[in-house]
Design a protein around this motif. Structure first.
Motif, PDB file in Angstrom:
ATOM      1  N   PRO A 127       0.842  -1.204   0.000  1.00 17.54           N
ATOM      2  CA  PRO A 127       0.000   0.000   0.000  1.00 17.54           C
ATOM      3  C   PRO A 127       0.877   1.253   0.000  1.00 17.54           C
ATOM      4  CG  PRO A 127       0.026  -1.027   2.170  1.00 17.54           C
ATOM      5  CD  PRO A 127       0.717  -1.979   1.247  1.00 17.54           C
ATOM      6  N   LYS A 128       0.349   2.343  -0.548  1.00 12.54           N
ATOM      7  CA  LYS A 128       1.148   3.581  -0.639  1.00 12.54           C
ATOM      8  C   LYS A 128       1.448   4.154   0.746  1.00 12.54           C
ATOM      9  CE  LYS A 128      -1.066   4.858  -5.013  1.00 12.54           C
ATOM     10  NZ  LYS A 128      -2.063   5.774  -5.617  1.00 12.54           N
ATOM     11  N   VAL A 169      10.744  -0.247   7.105  1.00  9.98           N
ATOM     12  CA  VAL A 169      11.759   0.603   6.467  1.00  9.98           C
ATOM     13  C   VAL A 169      12.613  -0.219   5.508  1.00  9.98           C
ATOM     14  CG1 VAL A 169      13.859   1.950   6.914  1.00  9.98           C
ATOM     15  CG2 VAL A 169      11.796   2.355   8.276  1.00  9.98           C
ATOM     16  N   LYS A 170      12.987  -1.422   5.929  1.00  9.27           N
ATOM     17  CA  LYS A 170      13.743  -2.307   5.035  1.00  9.27           C
ATOM     18  C   LYS A 170      12.919  -2.711   3.811  1.00  9.27           C
ATOM     19  CE  LYS A 170      16.706  -4.239   8.662  1.00  9.27           C
ATOM     20  NZ  LYS A 170      16.969  -5.417   9.535  1.00  9.27           N
ATOM     21  N   GLY A 171      11.598  -2.716   3.983  1.00  7.38           N
ATOM     22  CA  GLY A 171      10.710  -3.073   2.882  1.00  7.38           C
ATOM     23  C   GLY A 171      10.365  -1.909   1.974  1.00  7.38           C
ATOM     24  N   GLY A 172      10.996  -0.754   2.190  1.00 10.72           N
ATOM     25  CA  GLY A 172      10.813   0.364   1.269  1.00 10.72           C
ATOM     26  C   GLY A 172       9.938   1.492   1.777  1.00 10.72           C
ATOM     27  N   TYR A 173       9.578   1.453   3.058  1.00 10.98           N
ATOM     28  CA  TYR A 173       8.737   2.518   3.602  1.00 10.98           C
ATOM     29  C   TYR A 173       9.573   3.547   4.354  1.00 10.98           C
ATOM     30  CZ  TYR A 173       4.482   0.036   2.361  1.00 10.98           C
ATOM     31  OH  TYR A 173       3.482  -0.563   1.648  1.00 10.98           O
ATOM     32  N   SER A 178       3.020   7.292  10.860  1.00 10.85           N
ATOM     33  CA  SER A 178       2.602   7.335   9.449  1.00 10.85           C
ATOM     34  C   SER A 178       3.792   6.990   8.559  1.00 10.85           C
ATOM     35  CB  SER A 178       2.031   8.695   9.081  1.00 10.85           C
ATOM     36  OG  SER A 178       2.898   9.730   9.455  1.00 10.85           O
ATOM     37  N   PHE A 179       3.559   6.013   7.661  1.00 12.99           N
ATOM     38  CA  PHE A 179       4.593   5.530   6.746  1.00 12.99           C
ATOM     39  C   PHE A 179       4.181   5.784   5.309  1.00 12.99           C
ATOM     40  CE2 PHE A 179       4.879   2.950  10.567  1.00 12.99           C
ATOM     41  CZ  PHE A 179       6.236   2.794  10.787  1.00 12.99           C
ATOM     42  N   GLU A 180       5.161   6.037   4.480  1.00 15.06           N
ATOM     43  CA  GLU A 180       4.906   6.263   3.056  1.00 15.06           C
ATOM     44  C   GLU A 180       5.864   5.402   2.250  1.00 15.06           C
ATOM     45  OE1 GLU A 180       5.193  10.284   1.222  1.00 15.06           O
ATOM     46  OE2 GLU A 180       3.104  10.378   1.928  1.00 15.06           O
ATOM     47  N   LEU A 181       5.359   4.801   1.183  1.00 19.22           N
ATOM     48  CA  LEU A 181       6.198   3.983   0.323  1.00 19.22           C
ATOM     49  C   LEU A 181       7.183   4.881  -0.413  1.00 19.22           C
ATOM     50  CD1 LEU A 181       6.451   0.957  -0.444  1.00 19.22           C
ATOM     51  CD2 LEU A 181       4.959   1.427  -2.389  1.00 19.22           C
ATOM     52  N   SER A 182       8.456   4.566  -0.310  1.00 23.19           N
ATOM     53  CA  SER A 182       9.496   5.413  -0.928  1.00 23.19           C
ATOM     54  C   SER A 182       9.448   5.297  -2.446  1.00 23.19           C
ATOM     55  CB  SER A 182      10.878   4.977  -0.439  1.00 23.19           C
ATOM     56  OG  SER A 182      10.963   5.099   0.953  1.00 23.19           O
TER      57      SER A 182
END
Length: 464
Positions: free
Chosen positions: A413-414, A434-438, A460-464
């Protein structure tokens, strides 16, 4: 060689030993943390900045526990606990700390967790002060008081910290006043009718727990009698007396839990009088709650918590939102006016039934709720061509398990809105995300349980 290594890690203190100790910070359970000869000592009741004389009460392999024998230099935040049960009851841990101090230290507990379990620099992340309450008392809408016997009398209360000793509690000043009144009255009724408490060791007796939930906004009250027996003795009389003495009670429920367990509820529930569910309101939304349904315990702070979740979700009306651990649908329905579609899931069937009914009653026709785990439903929906733009998670203290984290990485998810009740598991899960790209954008501590050591956070996390 291994024995030498073990000796080096062994804490070189003895029970009863006393020494001066400076308290550096608060631990996750509200105890003061100091260092004696570079070894960690946890001291219940001690506050950061204090200089004390500590007496060792228990020695573990890598740390020790102690108690305060004397305060040489008190913290300016130290205050007198107003609760008469505070030094015995395990319900609160921080009544001796000013509320301003509690908010400051809870933010520090979150910081400590991230420093310990991640390599992230919180100086580079939006990390505001803890969101607190104007009045940090009488905020709990639900009480779960255990029943027991002492001196041939029925007692009802909470267990002492690290003990199975039950403290008889007449009034709890963090509980809604109605829950106190109901618990006291039901206890008197059970005593008068000679209905005994359950004895865990002997496996005899009847009453295990008195559970009371009060609607802050609606005023509706439900009482649940949890018994170890299939039948409640003198059931008709019990109900008659409750309705006579507590006419504001809208629902009387019997739950059976005959298992040897620390869990409150068993699987069998039946209504003895009144309604099956009571209603509570949050903002413009109202929710019907069955006896076992999860609902946030502090409705005043829940509005703030959900508003923060909504802000983190950054909805524009076009997003598909997945609500994991959805309970009775509270967070998802709070977000519904900004989302294209809501899909929620929970393993408790009764909660999902309530979520569906809540959505229908509120006219939210773009919400779907299913029984089961997120790691089951998210891949299934993904295969069917439905992928969430925003994932909301509100897990238990154990955090997200590995299978759900793997699922999140596959579904991608974004944005992720993580509502956490445990900074340590949040920090550990953050590492994986974070390791998964967030990217962690914001970390907001929220005080949902004043006077206790617990702190929530919205991340709150955002996909990099």
């Amino acid at each position: 060689m291994q024995n030498q290594k073990n000796k080096q890690t062994q804490v070189s203190m003895k029970t009863g030993q006393r020494f001066p100790l400076t308290i550096k910070r608060l631990g996750i359970d509200g105890e003061g943390v100091g260092y004696f000869k570079r070894q960690v000592v946890f001291v219940k009741g001690a506050l950061p900045g204090e200089e004390i004389v500590c007496e060792v009460t228990k020695v573990h392999r890598k740390f020790a526990e102690g108690r305060v024998r004397k305060i040489r230099k008190a913290s300016p935040d130290r205050t007198k606990a107003p609760c008469p049960y505070y030094d015995r009851c395990g319900g609160c841990q921080l009544q001796h700390l000013s509320y301003e101090g509690q908010l400051r230290e809870k933010k520090d507990v979150v910081r400590q967790a991230f420093e310990r379990y991640t390599k992230l620099s919180l100086d580079r992340i939006e990390f505001p002060d803890t969101v607190g309450m104007e009045d940090p008392w009488r905020y709990r809408n639900k009480s779960q008081m255990q029943a027991g016997n002492a001196d041939n009398k029925l007692i009802v209360g909470l267990y002492q910290t690290d003990s199975h000793r039950l403290i008889d509690i007449e009034e709890c000043i963090v509980q809604h006043p109605k829950t106190d009144e109901v618990t006291r009255t039901v206890k008197e009724i059970l005593e008068h009718l000679n209905i005994p408490a359950y004895n865990e060791k002997k496996r005899t007796g009847v009453i295990r727990t008195i559970v009371t939930r009060a609607g802050f906004e609606t005023g509706e009250v439900q009482v649940v009698l949890v018994t170890a027996t299939d039948k409640l003795p003198k059931e008709d009389l019990v109900v008659e007396k409750i309705m006579e003495r507590l006419p504001f009670v809208e629902s009387v429920v019997h739950n059976v839990n005959s298992r040897k367990t620390s869990l409150i509820f068993g699987d069998e529930t039946r209504v003895l009088a009144g309604k099956e569910k009571i209603r509570e309101t949050l903002g413009d939304l109202s929710f019907d709650l069955s006896a076992r349904a999860f609902f946030q315990l502090n409705p005043v702070q829940t509005k703030k918590l959900y508003d923060l979740a909504k802000e983190a979700a950054a909805l524009t009306g076009k997003e598909k939102v997945a609500d994991a651990y959805c309970g009775v649908g509270t967070i998802g329905l709070w977000l519904a006016d900004g989302a294209k579609e809501i899909r929620g899931m929970d393993v408790i069937e009764a909660s999902i039934e309530d979520a569906r009914k809540n959505a229908a009653r509120l006219g939210v026709d773009h919400a779907v709720y299913e029984v089961g785990k997120a790691e089951t439903w998210l891949p299934k929906w993904n295969q069917e061509g439905w992928k969430p733009d925003v994932l909301v998670v509100d897990p238990p203290r154990s955090g997200l398990d590995d299978s759900l984290l793997d699922t999140i990485r596959r579904v991608n998810p974004k944005r992720i809105v993580y509502v956490s009740c445990n900074p340590s598991t949040l920090a550990k899960n953050t590492n994986v995300l974070v390791k998964g790209g967030y990217r962690l954008k914001k970390l907001q501590p929220v005080d949902m349980f004043p006077q206790t050591a617990q702190v929530e956070a919205v991340a709150s996390f955002e996909l990099s």
